[in-house]
Design a protein around this motif. Structure first.
Motif, mmCIF file in Angstrom:
data_model
loop_
_atom_site.group_PDB
_atom_site.id
_atom_site.type_symbol
_atom_site.label_atom_id
_atom_site.label_comp_id
_atom_site.label_asym_id
_atom_site.label_seq_id
_atom_site.Cartn_x
_atom_site.Cartn_y
_atom_site.Cartn_z
ATOM 1 N N ALA A 246 0.854 -1.003 0.078
ATOM 2 C CA ALA A 246 -0.141 0.313 0.166
ATOM 3 C C ALA A 246 1.181 1.386 0.238
ATOM 4 C CB ALA A 246 -0.462 -0.532 1.046
ATOM 5 N N VAL A 247 0.571 2.313 -0.819
ATOM 6 C CA VAL A 247 1.118 3.731 -0.506
ATOM 7 C C VAL A 247 -0.081 4.658 0.372
ATOM 8 C CG1 VAL A 247 1.434 5.655 -2.163
ATOM 9 C CG2 VAL A 247 1.691 3.369 -3.169
ATOM 10 N N VAL A 248 0.916 4.955 1.599
ATOM 11 C CA VAL A 248 0.107 5.446 2.110
ATOM 12 C C VAL A 248 0.652 6.927 2.470
ATOM 13 C CG1 VAL A 248 -0.737 5.125 4.232
ATOM 14 C CG2 VAL A 248 0.290 3.003 4.462
ATOM 15 N N THR A 249 -0.430 8.211 2.599
ATOM 16 C CA THR A 249 0.116 9.732 2.570
ATOM 17 C C THR A 249 -0.804 9.827 3.633
ATOM 18 O OG1 THR A 249 -1.450 10.228 1.314
ATOM 19 C CG2 THR A 249 0.830 9.599 0.136
ATOM 20 N N GLY A 250 -0.121 11.258 4.612
ATOM 21 C CA GLY A 250 -1.118 12.001 5.434
ATOM 22 C C GLY A 250 -0.892 13.321 4.471
ATOM 23 N N ARG A 251 -2.281 14.140 5.235
ATOM 24 C CA ARG A 251 -2.277 15.346 4.152
ATOM 25 C C ARG A 251 -3.552 16.010 4.947
ATOM 26 N NH1 ARG A 251 -7.710 15.594 2.207
ATOM 27 N NH2 ARG A 251 -9.199 13.991 2.707
ATOM 28 N N GLU A 252 -3.300 17.450 5.277
ATOM 29 C CA GLU A 252 -4.151 18.565 5.834
ATOM 30 C C GLU A 252 -5.257 18.879 4.875
ATOM 31 O OE1 GLU A 252 -1.716 22.185 6.316
ATOM 32 O OE2 GLU A 252 -0.998 21.562 8.083
ATOM 33 N N LYS A 253 -6.187 18.824 5.162
ATOM 34 C CA LYS A 253 -7.348 19.651 5.173
ATOM 35 C C LYS A 253 -7.442 20.708 4.792
ATOM 36 C CE LYS A 253 -11.374 16.428 7.795
ATOM 37 N NZ LYS A 253 -12.393 16.098 7.629
ATOM 38 N N HIS A 254 -8.186 21.324 3.549
ATOM 39 C CA HIS A 254 -8.242 22.619 3.025
ATOM 40 C C HIS A 254 -9.337 23.192 4.030
ATOM 41 C CE1 HIS A 254 -6.477 20.475 -0.776
ATOM 42 N NE2 HIS A 254 -7.085 20.271 -0.390
ATOM 43 N N LEU A 255 -8.358 24.513 4.022
ATOM 44 C CA LEU A 255 -8.703 25.370 4.848
ATOM 45 C C LEU A 255 -10.074 25.936 4.540
ATOM 46 C CD1 LEU A 255 -6.745 28.888 4.185
ATOM 47 C CD2 LEU A 255 -7.005 26.382 6.050
ATOM 48 N N TYR A 256 -10.697 25.758 3.418
ATOM 49 C CA TYR A 256 -12.001 25.739 3.093
ATOM 50 C C TYR A 256 -13.039 24.858 3.470
ATOM 51 C CZ TYR A 256 -16.651 28.075 1.311
ATOM 52 O OH TYR A 256 -17.903 27.494 1.006
ATOM 53 N N SER A 257 -12.725 23.660 4.165
ATOM 54 C CA SER A 257 -13.082 22.382 4.532
ATOM 55 C C SER A 257 -13.807 22.668 5.549
ATOM 56 C CB SER A 257 -13.087 20.863 3.668
ATOM 57 O OG SER A 257 -11.723 20.733 4.953
ATOM 58 N N ILE A 258 -12.552 23.057 6.492
ATOM 59 C CA ILE A 258 -12.535 23.418 7.816
ATOM 60 C C ILE A 258 -12.750 24.744 8.153
ATOM 61 C CG2 ILE A 258 -10.770 24.065 10.057
ATOM 62 C CD1 ILE A 258 -8.504 22.597 8.045
ATOM 63 N N TYR A 259 -13.042 25.459 7.613
ATOM 64 C CA TYR A 259 -14.167 26.851 7.412
ATOM 65 C C TYR A 259 -15.752 25.931 7.218
ATOM 66 C CZ TYR A 259 -16.216 31.092 6.724
ATOM 67 O OH TYR A 259 -17.417 32.133 7.032
ATOM 68 N N LYS A 260 -15.636 25.951 7.156
ATOM 69 C CA LYS A 260 -17.279 25.274 6.687
ATOM 70 C C LYS A 260 -17.593 24.002 7.740
ATOM 71 C CE LYS A 260 -17.706 22.912 2.752
ATOM 72 N NZ LYS A 260 -18.265 22.969 1.169
#
Length: 721
Positions: A246-260
């Motif tokens: 498996a390829v595993v990556t971590g990512r920050e949620k986008h600012l707009y989705s956090i704001y919503k």
């Protein structure tokens, strides 16, 4: 393919480094002749835009080159890239569509025309112009989805360079991007384009909020970096133990989705814990479910936070397993598990595995393209049913924000509807004729009313009746643009036909009062009058009379054609009310007129003919002000076969069971109760009813029956409410 530009132009023109970069990038997957076509299109566009500059000071040609580069990243075909390079030449230069067609082919010309705005047409307001632009763009998109791909990337580059605009323009364009363009990108599965449009739209719509949230994210990033690293290592190790590559990556949620999320759930930033997500990409579908089990063994899943978009894909073709786990330190972890193919589709959507190179598009169209095509066909139906561009734009905005309600037809087919969708929305999603004739539904085998809201997993069977028709009340609870548009279209058509008939009666009355015979009016007179009034036909003119937009007396004088007047015409000076006029005639709720009452007709603009009793306070007030222009003489017809609402009251002594006896006597008098309200005093109660009656004689029968109840101390009819 013909060489669209002469060689001497190519020799004399210069090519920018950005254009060279574009050509070298697309040469990785396009044929040499396609690259030549693009080179020629670049020179053509460069010459057409010569002397034009963007607000930033760059030569204008830099914009179409940037748009073509974004499309090249999605591996779009040569026709699309050519149209991207030329997408502004019709709108911003003297080049005509025909010239593009001759030099680059009709396909390129149609794409360019679909993207171009309607600057040459004059609109009453800027909102009308913008709505009509969307209408035309989406009409072209329904013919060829590449139109919207060019438009989306055009908007994306404009958003990337929006800082040179005034704050007012920045806000307007950013809001439009968030409301229309980003959701369209999402519906077409263009996830990267969608996310960037949202982020840029948020940045320019709410610049202060964006900066504050960005600063908070950067601070949180430093605090949580170590925790995120530990989670990544733990996930990789557990998947390796499960025998998964498996390829595993971590990512920050986008600012707009956090704001919503903060806005919708009324949270402060410190309370939004799941700002990180993790993506697991595996070999095949079976491995997705194995990975899910392994991760649920590593961290406990949060109940109700699992979605299987592999078994039931989203409407845009997106597939993944979503699960939220409770990680270390109580940190929620959102995990997406998918295959490499699913990941490719999630990133590029409808642009993935591009099929326009195929000779037979339909034969090669995969499930994703079929879904996009179905959605666009639905838009086209809504477009045809909408009376104006602003109404269509309203429907479009509704359809661009779908929830995740998946319901089943009796045959097991899955339909995707927005959250909050009702039985009526489902019926219209099946077919317009089914929606128009629906009367109820069986949801999971149980009879349910039309306003019932559907939940994911419901199995819905629509019950129809041949004589049934849409009810205006449906508009208060349907949520899909298709249902709303179809209902309005049906009601408009019915009302129009009824209004034409009523308008003809009103005009004939006015002509008879002038001693003119309507039958002697020539077609040429009708055509001339319609033209002078700004409508298309005699029928439109008659409908306007019924709706109060034109006065019958004024038009009668303009149409006046002397004819033989006889005594038989005198009776036609009054409009006969039959009760079968439908939506064109309304009965006032202030006085509730019924057959047998003396009545007056008032023409109200956009409402049509409203019938009042002669002693209604509304009519008296008009007479007092001597404003009689819109008043008509009306009479009841004979043999009226329907019931009418009427309002009555009874004041009774407070005793047990009296309400039951009153309602029983009303029922024995063959009358239905539509509404009841009670007003209590110490010793007495006043009951107010709205009953269905045939006429004044029927109402008198009801009162005679009520007189037998000794607890009633007073009763009567209510007028002037």
């Amino acid at each position: 393919m013909q060489n669209p530009i002469s060689n001497d132009l190519n020799d004399s023109a210069t090519i920018t480094p950005e254009a060279e970069l574009l050509l070298s990038e697309v040469a990785q997957y396009l044929k040499p002749e396609d690259v030549t076509l693009l080179r020629n299109a670049y020179f053509f566009g460069q010459k057409a835009h010569s002397g034009q500059f963007r607000k930033s000071g760059e030569p204008y040609i830099s914009h179409p080159v940037a748009v073509a580069r974004i499309l090249g990243e999605l591996h779009l075909d040569a026709i699309t890239l050519t149209a991207a390079l030329l997408h502004d030449v019709v709108e911003d230069t003297g080049i005509q569509k025909q010239e593009i067609s001759e030099k680059f082919g009709s396909s390129v010309a149609e794409l360019v025309d679909g993207v171009s705005k309607l600057d040459k047409i004059r609109f009453q307001t800027k909102a009308d112009m913008q709505a009509e632009n969307f209408r035309k763009m989406l009409l072209a998109m329904a013919q060829d989805v590449r139109v919207i791909l060019i438009k989306l990337t055009d908007r994306l580059h404009n958003m990337r360079t929006l800082e040179v605009m005034s704050p007012e323009k920045q806000h307007r364009i950013a809001q439009e991007t968030l409301e229309i363009y980003a959701p369209i990108a999402h519906r077409l599965g263009l996830e990267n384009v969608y996310q960037e449009l949202q982020e840029l739209g948020f940045c320019f719509s709410y610049p202060t909020r964006y900066k504050v949230l960005l600063k908070a994210i950067k601070a949180a990033r430093g605090n949580r970096r170590e925790v995120v690293g530990k989670i990544l290592d733990a996930i990789r190790q557990r998947l390796q133990e499960a025998g998964l590559d498996a390829v595993v990556t971590g990512r920050e949620k986008h600012l707009y989705s956090i704001y919503k999320k903060m806005v919708e759930k009324h949270l402060s930033f410190s309370n939004v814990l799941d700002i990180y997500g993790f993506r697991v990409i595996v070999r095949d579908v079976a491995s997705c479910y194995v990975a899910l089990g392994a991760l649920h063994g590593l961290y406990k899943p949060i109940p109700g936070k699992f979605k299987d978009y592999i078994a039931i894909p989203k409407s845009n073709g997106y597939q993944s397993l979503h699960s939220t786990l409770l990680g270390p330190y109580g940190l929620p972890i959102e995990v997406q598990i998918r295959t490499h193919e699913m990941h490719h589709i999630a990133e590029a959507g409808v642009a993935s595995h591009w099929l326009y190179k195929s000779k037979d598009l339909d034969a090669g169209m995969n499930d994703l393209h079929m879904k996009a095509n179905q959605w666009m066909k639905g838009l086209l139906e809504t477009l045809n049913d909408s009376s104006d561009s602003l109404e269509f734009l309203e429907h479009l905005k509704v359809d661009l924000f779908p929830g995740e309600v998946y319901v089943f037809t009796p045959q097991g087919k899955i339909l995707t509807l927005p959250r909050g969708a009702t039985v009526v929305d489902f019926a219209y999603a099946v077919h317009t004729d089914v929606g128009n004739c629906c009367v109820a539904a069986r949801i999971n085998g149980e009879i349910s009313p039309l306003r019932t809201r559907l939940r994911s997993g419901d199995r819905v069977e629509i019950i129809t009746a041949p004589a049934a028709k849409p009810n205006p009340v449906w508009l208060s609870y349907v949520v899909t643009g298709r249902a709303r548009s179809s209902i309005r279209y049906f009601l408009r058509t019915i009302q129009y036909n009824e209004s034409v008939k009523l308008g003809e009666r009103l005009l004939n009355q006015a002509l008879y009062s002038l001693g003119a015979n309507p039958e002697t009016i020539e077609p040429a007179q009708w055509e001339k009058l319609a033209r002078e009034c700004g409508v298309k036909s005699r029928e439109d003119l008659l409908a306007d009379i019924a709706l109060g937009k034109q006065l019958a007396a004024v038009l009668a004088k303009r149409l006046e054609a002397p004819g033989e007047s006889d005594t038989g015409m005198h009776g036609k000076n009054s409009i006969t009310i039959l009760g079968t006029e439908g939506m064109a005639v309304k009965f006032a709720r202030c006085c509730y007129p019924i057959p047998g009452d003396g009545i007056v007709g008032l023409i109200k603009k956009d409402q049509g003919l409203v019938i009042h009793t002669q002693d209604c306070s509304t009519v008296v007030r008009i007479k007092d002000h001597k404003n009689m222009d819109n008043q008509l003489d009306v009479i009841w017809g004979e043999d009226i076969d329907r019931t009418f609402p009427v309002s009555i009251f009874t004041t009774v002594v407070n005793k047990s069971g009296v309400l039951a006896r009153v309602t029983a006597e009303i029922a024995k008098a063959d009358s239905n109760i539509d509404d009841i309200s009670l007003e209590n005093d110490k010793d007495y109660t006043t009951m107010r009813f709205i009953l269905q009656t045939r006429d004044r004689h029927h109402l008198a029968q009801i009162f005679r029956r009520l007189k037998h109840i000794e607890e009633i101390v007073k009763m009567g009819r209510i007028k002037n409410q």
